[in-house]
Design an enzyme around this catalytic site. Sequence first.
Site, short mmCIF file in Angstrom:
data_model
loop_
_atom_site.label_atom_id
_atom_site.label_comp_id
_atom_site.label_asym_id
_atom_site.label_seq_id
_atom_site.Cartn_x
_atom_site.Cartn_y
_atom_site.Cartn_z
N HIS A 67 -33.71 46.84 -15.05
CA HIS A 67 -34.91 46.16 -15.57
C HIS A 67 -34.55 44.98 -16.48
O HIS A 67 -35.17 44.77 -17.52
CB HIS A 67 -35.85 47.16 -16.27
N HIS B 71 -37.90 48.74 -25.90
CA HIS B 71 -36.85 47.96 -26.55
C HIS B 71 -37.33 47.49 -27.93
O HIS B 71 -37.34 46.31 -28.24
CB HIS B 71 -36.44 46.78 -25.68
N HIS C 119 -23.61 47.25 -18.68
CA HIS C 119 -23.73 46.04 -19.48
C HIS C 119 -23.55 46.36 -20.95
O HIS C 119 -23.83 47.48 -21.40
CB HIS C 119 -25.05 45.31 -19.24
N GLU D 232 -28.45 53.64 -20.48
CA GLU D 232 -29.78 53.66 -19.86
C GLU D 232 -29.78 54.39 -18.52
O GLU D 232 -30.84 54.88 -18.08
CB GLU D 232 -30.27 52.22 -19.65
#
Length: 280
Positions: free
Chosen positions: A12, A59, A193, A240
């Site tokens: 996402h 977030h 990431h 995540e």
Amino acid sequence: MAKIKHSVYTSHVPAIGAALDLGKDQEPYWKKVFDGYEFSKQWEKENKPDVIILVYNDHANNFSLDLIPTFALGTGAWFETSDEGWGKRPVPDVEGHPELAAHIAHSVIQDGFDLTLCNKMEVDHGLTVPLSLMFGQPEQWPCPVIPLHVNVVQYPVPSGQRCLDLGRAIRRAVDSFDQDLNVQIWGTGGMSHQLQGPRAGLINAEWDNQFLDRLVEEPEELAQVSHVEYVREAGSEGIELVMWLIARGAMDADVDVLHRFYHVPASNTAVGHLILENKD
């Protein structure tokens, strides 16, 4: 009776949403990313769900570091999109499905999971970017969405096993709902990431693809992967990926892979995508 037959998994990345919103999706850099979702967009038109349960992480837009629930289920009728600091994305707000959400909440809590219930919440790119990837930029999303927020921002975060088990509890809840609904469950976030520190920009394509293999073939073993391994191999934000185990837990043990896509990079992130179907 409601049924989950399909699950969708996708990164996402916020920059993907920005590329779409700014009309950059056909630029050479971004076209490689969006081409990987062309099959998926057509497939969704042909297999339109009645409801999507969308697993994502906020977030620090709806939940701040002052208050972060481990699992939070959106039970409202409507969810506004967040202004993440540069204005709201030019996408529709999200229609919920309060009846199914309330049923899931009752069933899952009785099943031993202490959910936070949100009758009002804003949803950020963690939820809207996957919708854009699968449905484009419509004036209205084609079906209701039940948001399921998972804390993967502030430690301690839930284990892979807890996430897999929650998916199974959601499956039992959906199976016991007395309306005839075609329900999809989506797991979002990742892949490898890291956004800060000496390893900023880390991408581990080998580990990512092993994760995709294991998610399909051996979710039980994948659920035992430690948080330390996620961070070491996939970067600080790679954690995540535990959210994908919730969607996988809601599926049968044996699944068919309808679509698989992996691309590096999109911004500073690897992009992964799967569509799975129960064999039966």
